[in-house]
Design an enzyme around this catalytic site. Structure first.
Site, PDB file in Angstrom:
ATOM      1  N   ASP A  19      30.334  29.858  22.072  1.00  0.00           N
ATOM      2  CA  ASP A  19      29.835  31.190  22.407  1.00  0.00           C
ATOM      3  C   ASP A  19      29.623  31.013  24.039  1.00  0.00           C
ATOM      4  O   ASP A  19      29.007  29.887  24.575  1.00  0.00           O
ATOM      5  CB  ASP A  19      28.539  31.648  21.887  1.00  0.00           C
ATOM      6  CG  ASP A  19      28.300  32.988  22.108  1.00  0.00           C
ATOM      7  OD1 ASP A  19      28.583  33.750  21.200  1.00  0.00           O
ATOM      8  OD2 ASP A  19      27.941  33.463  23.222  1.00  0.00           O
ATOM      9  N   HIS A  70      33.546  38.116  13.565  1.00  0.00           N
ATOM     10  CA  HIS A  70      33.591  36.802  13.952  1.00  0.00           C
ATOM     11  C   HIS A  70      32.137  36.548  13.143  1.00  0.00           C
ATOM     12  O   HIS A  70      31.211  37.160  12.949  1.00  0.00           O
ATOM     13  CB  HIS A  70      33.347  36.638  15.515  1.00  0.00           C
ATOM     14  CG  HIS A  70      32.338  37.726  15.873  1.00  0.00           C
ATOM     15  ND1 HIS A  70      32.538  39.005  16.293  1.00  0.00           N
ATOM     16  CD2 HIS A  70      31.047  37.662  16.325  1.00  0.00           C
ATOM     17  CE1 HIS A  70      31.544  39.623  16.604  1.00  0.00           C
ATOM     18  NE2 HIS A  70      30.839  38.781  17.181  1.00  0.00           N
TER      19      HIS A  70
HETATM   20  P1  5GP Z   1      28.390  39.966  18.616  1.00  0.00           P
HETATM   21  O1  5GP Z   1      27.010  40.551  19.218  1.00  0.00           O
HETATM   22  O2  5GP Z   1      29.484  40.935  18.633  1.00  0.00           O
HETATM   23  O3  5GP Z   1      27.757  39.623  17.245  1.00  0.00           O
HETATM   24  O4  5GP Z   1      28.797  38.509  19.363  1.00  0.00           O
HETATM   25  C1  5GP Z   1      29.637  38.539  20.308  1.00  0.00           C
HETATM   26  C2  5GP Z   1      29.550  37.332  21.083  1.00  0.00           C
HETATM   27  O5  5GP Z   1      30.606  37.073  21.886  1.00  0.00           O
HETATM   28  C3  5GP Z   1      28.066  37.097  21.822  1.00  0.00           C
HETATM   29  O6  5GP Z   1      27.424  36.120  21.435  1.00  0.00           O
HETATM   30  C4  5GP Z   1      28.465  36.696  23.176  1.00  0.00           C
HETATM   31  O7  5GP Z   1      27.919  35.675  24.053  1.00  0.00           O
HETATM   32  C5  5GP Z   1      29.977  36.250  22.940  1.00  0.00           C
HETATM   33  N1  5GP Z   1      30.951  36.662  24.103  1.00  0.00           N
HETATM   34  C6  5GP Z   1      31.344  37.789  24.695  1.00  0.00           C
HETATM   35  N2  5GP Z   1      32.127  37.459  25.643  1.00  0.00           N
HETATM   36  C7  5GP Z   1      32.584  36.275  25.566  1.00  0.00           C
HETATM   37  C8  5GP Z   1      33.714  35.437  26.077  1.00  0.00           C
HETATM   38  O8  5GP Z   1      34.460  35.957  26.954  1.00  0.00           O
HETATM   39  N3  5GP Z   1      33.924  34.048  25.623  1.00  0.00           N
HETATM   40  C9  5GP Z   1      33.172  33.556  24.707  1.00  0.00           C
HETATM   41  N4  5GP Z   1      33.516  32.334  24.739  1.00  0.00           N
HETATM   42  N5  5GP Z   1      32.276  34.280  24.072  1.00  0.00           N
HETATM   43  C10 5GP Z   1      31.924  35.625  24.403  1.00  0.00           C
END
Ligand code: 5GP
Ligand code: ZN
Length: 114
Positions: A30, A100
Site C-alpha cells: 500500500d 481488494h
Molecule cells: P480502500 O480505502 O479502497 O479500501 O483502500 C484503497 C487503498 O489503496 C488505500 O489504502 C490507499 O493507500 C491505496 N492506494 C491508493 N492509490 C494507490 C497507488 O497508486 N498505489 C498503491 N500501492 N496503493 C494505493
C-alpha cells in the site's frame, strides 16, 4: 477495466512494489501504509466490490485467500498474525473500486469493530 487504478497496477502501467503474483492474484505494498506491513491483495479480474461477485467467482475468492496465506508466510507474519480488511462501499470508506483485501501486520492491533 480501462480507467481503474488497480487494473493499471496489475498491467504494470502504474508502478507498484509487488509482493506476490500468480495466475489469479496480484499483491503489492500500500502506498500509504497504515501498519508496518500493509499489503493489498487484488484479483486480476476486475470486480468493483464484494457486492459484484457471482457464483463463477467462488474459486477466485478461494484463490485470494490461499494467496493471503502464502503472502503471510512469505513476509514472516503468519506466526504473530495479521488482519484482513475488505472495504465495500462508501460507509466502509472504499476509495478504489476494484475488489481488494488489506493485509495489516507488524503491530499489535487493539481496536476491533467486531
Ligand atoms: P480502500 O480505502 O479502497 O479500501 O483502500 C484503497 C487503498 O489503496 C488505500 O489504502 C490507499 O493507500 C491505496 N492506494 C491508493 N492509490 C494507490 C497507488 O497508486 N498505489 C498503491 N500501492 N496503493 C494505493
Ligand atoms: Zn480494476
Amino acid at each position: 477495466m480501462e480507467d481503474c487504478l488497480f487494473c493499471k497496477i496489475i498491467k504494470g502501467e502504474i508502478p507498484s512494489n509487488k509482493v506476490y503474483e500468480d495466475e489469479y492474484v496480484y499483491a503489492f505494498k500500500d502506498i500509504e501504509p497504515a501498519a508496518p506491513v500493509h499489503v493489498l491483495v487484488v484479483p486480476k479480474k476486475h470486480i468493483s466490490c464484494l457486492n459484484e461477485i457471482t457464483k463463477e467467482d467462488e474459486l477466485l475468492i478461494g484463490k485470494i485467500h490461499m494467496a493471503i496465506k502464502k503472502i503471510a508466510k512469505q513476509l514472516g507474519i503468519d506466526e504473530d498474525g495479521y488482519r484482513i480488511i475488505n472495504n465495500c462501499g462508501k460507509d466502509a470508506g472504499q476509495t478504489v473500486m476494484h475488489l481488494h483485501f488489506h493485509i495489516l501486520a507488524g503491530i499489535k492491533m487493539g481496536e476491533k469493530l467486531v
